[in-house]
Design a protein around this motif. Structure first.
Motif, PDB file in Angstrom:
ATOM      1  N   ASP A  68       0.825  -1.214   0.000  1.00 34.66           N
ATOM      2  CA  ASP A  68       0.000   0.000   0.000  1.00 34.66           C
ATOM      3  C   ASP A  68       0.857   1.261   0.000  1.00 34.66           C
ATOM      4  O   ASP A  68       0.559   2.231  -0.691  1.00 34.66           O
ATOM      5  N   MET A  69       1.932   1.254   0.802  1.00 34.85           N
ATOM      6  CA  MET A  69       2.815   2.434   0.878  1.00 34.85           C
ATOM      7  C   MET A  69       3.496   2.689  -0.466  1.00 34.85           C
ATOM      8  O   MET A  69       3.737   3.833  -0.825  1.00 34.85           O
ATOM      9  N   LYS A  70       3.809   1.631  -1.187  1.00 41.26           N
ATOM     10  CA  LYS A  70       4.444   1.797  -2.505  1.00 41.26           C
ATOM     11  C   LYS A  70       3.470   2.377  -3.521  1.00 41.26           C
ATOM     12  O   LYS A  70       3.877   3.109  -4.420  1.00 41.26           O
ATOM     13  N   ARG A  71       2.188   2.048  -3.386  1.00 44.34           N
ATOM     14  CA  ARG A  71       1.161   2.533  -4.318  1.00 44.34           C
ATOM     15  C   ARG A  71       0.669   3.931  -3.984  1.00 44.34           C
ATOM     16  O   ARG A  71       0.198   4.649  -4.846  1.00 44.34           O
ATOM     17  N   ASN A  72       0.725   4.286  -2.693  1.00 45.75           N
ATOM     18  CA  ASN A  72       0.124   5.545  -2.259  1.00 45.75           C
ATOM     19  C   ASN A  72       1.005   6.180  -1.181  1.00 45.75           C
ATOM     20  O   ASN A  72       1.102   5.651  -0.074  1.00 45.75           O
ATOM     21  N   GLU A  73       1.598   7.322  -1.511  1.00 47.86           N
ATOM     22  CA  GLU A  73       2.524   7.974  -0.569  1.00 47.86           C
ATOM     23  C   GLU A  73       1.839   8.467   0.697  1.00 47.86           C
ATOM     24  O   GLU A  73       2.503   8.782   1.678  1.00 47.86           O
ATOM     25  N   ASN A  74       0.517   8.533   0.709  1.00 52.05           N
ATOM     26  CA  ASN A  74      -0.211   9.013   1.888  1.00 52.05           C
ATOM     27  C   ASN A  74      -0.510   7.906   2.902  1.00 52.05           C
ATOM     28  O   ASN A  74      -1.026   8.177   3.977  1.00 52.05           O
ATOM     29  N   VAL A  75      -0.205   6.660   2.556  1.00 52.19           N
ATOM     30  CA  VAL A  75      -0.438   5.551   3.482  1.00 52.19           C
ATOM     31  C   VAL A  75       0.665   5.552   4.530  1.00 52.19           C
ATOM     32  O   VAL A  75       1.845   5.610   4.206  1.00 52.19           O
ATOM     33  N   GLU A  76       0.247   5.505   5.801  1.00 55.00           N
ATOM     34  CA  GLU A  76       1.211   5.478   6.903  1.00 55.00           C
ATOM     35  C   GLU A  76       1.736   4.073   7.117  1.00 55.00           C
ATOM     36  O   GLU A  76       1.013   3.093   6.938  1.00 55.00           O
ATOM     37  N   GLU A  77       2.992   3.991   7.566  1.00 61.52           N
ATOM     38  CA  GLU A  77       3.566   2.688   7.875  1.00 61.52           C
ATOM     39  C   GLU A  77       2.862   2.081   9.088  1.00 61.52           C
ATOM     40  O   GLU A  77       2.534   2.776  10.047  1.00 61.52           O
ATOM     41  N   LEU A  78       2.632   0.782   9.012  1.00 60.41           N
ATOM     42  CA  LEU A  78       1.995   0.040  10.093  1.00 60.41           C
ATOM     43  C   LEU A  78       2.790   0.196  11.384  1.00 60.41           C
ATOM     44  O   LEU A  78       3.996  -0.021  11.402  1.00 60.41           O
ATOM     45  N   THR A  79       2.090   0.582  12.452  1.00 55.72           N
ATOM     46  CA  THR A  79       2.726   0.700  13.759  1.00 55.72           C
ATOM     47  C   THR A  79       2.347  -0.511  14.610  1.00 55.72           C
ATOM     48  O   THR A  79       1.392  -1.225  14.306  1.00 55.72           O
ATOM     49  N   GLN A  80       3.108  -0.703  15.684  1.00 55.28           N
ATOM     50  CA  GLN A  80       2.807  -1.792  16.594  1.00 55.28           C
ATOM     51  C   GLN A  80       1.380  -1.652  17.149  1.00 55.28           C
ATOM     52  O   GLN A  80       0.623  -2.613  17.185  1.00 55.28           O
ATOM     53  N   MET A  81       1.003  -0.442  17.548  1.00 54.00           N
ATOM     54  CA  MET A  81      -0.319  -0.236  18.126  1.00 54.00           C
ATOM     55  C   MET A  81      -1.418  -0.578  17.116  1.00 54.00           C
ATOM     56  O   MET A  81      -2.397  -1.251  17.447  1.00 54.00           O
ATOM     57  N   LYS A  82      -1.233  -0.136  15.893  1.00 50.70           N
ATOM     58  CA  LYS A  82      -2.240  -0.416  14.870  1.00 50.70           C
ATOM     59  C   LYS A  82      -2.308  -1.918  14.579  1.00 50.70           C
ATOM     60  O   LYS A  82      -3.397  -2.472  14.428  1.00 50.70           O
ATOM     61  N   ALA A  83      -1.169  -2.575  14.522  1.00 53.25           N
ATOM     62  CA  ALA A  83      -1.151  -4.023  14.294  1.00 53.25           C
ATOM     63  C   ALA A  83      -1.942  -4.742  15.383  1.00 53.25           C
ATOM     64  O   ALA A  83      -2.691  -5.686  15.102  1.00 53.25           O
ATOM     65  N   MET A  84      -1.809  -4.300  16.628  1.00 52.09           N
ATOM     66  CA  MET A  84      -2.531  -4.928  17.743  1.00 52.09           C
ATOM     67  C   MET A  84      -4.041  -4.813  17.548  1.00 52.09           C
ATOM     68  O   MET A  84      -4.782  -5.767  17.787  1.00 52.09           O
ATOM     69  N   LYS A  85      -4.485  -3.642  17.127  1.00 48.81           N
ATOM     70  CA  LYS A  85      -5.929  -3.436  16.942  1.00 48.81           C
ATOM     71  C   LYS A  85      -6.426  -4.261  15.756  1.00 48.81           C
ATOM     72  O   LYS A  85      -7.514  -4.835  15.802  1.00 48.81           O
ATOM     73  N   LEU A  86      -5.617  -4.338  14.693  1.00 43.58           N
ATOM     74  CA  LEU A  86      -6.018  -5.147  13.541  1.00 43.58           C
ATOM     75  C   LEU A  86      -6.062  -6.635  13.917  1.00 43.58           C
ATOM     76  O   LEU A  86      -6.991  -7.351  13.515  1.00 43.58           O
TER      77      LEU A  86
END
Length: 155
Positions: free
Chosen positions: A18-36
């Motif tokens: 996603d980050m390669k396709r769209n520069e506005n996508v934020e890198e996955l963080t540990q906190m976000k990974a936990m919620k996902l």
């Protein structure tokens, strides 16, 4: 049932693409990974009646956490890093299991573009986290009962 780190690797590979396709996508963080991971487990419990991974979800101050994943990424904010062939193999393995891929992609499509902070706030509004004492395990039953009214199962 899958190793939780295969699922984390799936998230990392998906986010990297996603980050390669769209520069506005934020890198996955540990906190976000936990919620996902929390929402993935919830969807799996509702759709299949089984856990997708064996680790328990624990109610921490900032929302649900898988402690083994926290230990691995302790002190790191962003967790995508370099994608290896092993990471890609994990991604491919999960994508080949239709039911698993459907759950992973659905949760990513629904929640994957929200910020970690927004996902934290959302989990704090939901009963499974609210009704579990801090540092205790959020029960599969509480998760399944609550999210049965959130996630629709196609007949």
């Amino acid at each position: 049932m899958y190793d939780v780190f295969k699922i984390v690797n799936w998230l990392r590979v998906k986010n990297n693409a996603d980050m390669k396709r769209n520069e506005n996508v934020e890198e996955l963080t540990q906190m976000k990974a936990m919620k996902l991971l929390y929402y993935i487990q919830a969807a799996s419990l509702v759709v299949t009646g089984k856990r997708m991974f064996n680790e328990n979800l624990v109610a921490w101050k900032y929302g649900p956490v898988v402690e083994r994943v926290h230990e691995k990424y302790r002190g790191q904010r962003a967790i995508v890093g370099e994608i290896t062939d092993a990471d890609l193999d994990d991604y491919s393995e999960l994508e080949q299991d239709t039911n698993t891929a459907d759950i992973l992609n659905s949760i990513y499509d629904i929640y994957g573009y929200s910020s970690a902070y927004d996902l934290m706030r959302q989990t704090h509004k939901e009963k499974p986290w609210q009704e579990t004492k801090q540092s205790e395990i959020i029960s599969d039953e509480a998760i399944k009962n609550y999210y049965s009214g959130v996630f629709e199962v196609e007949a």
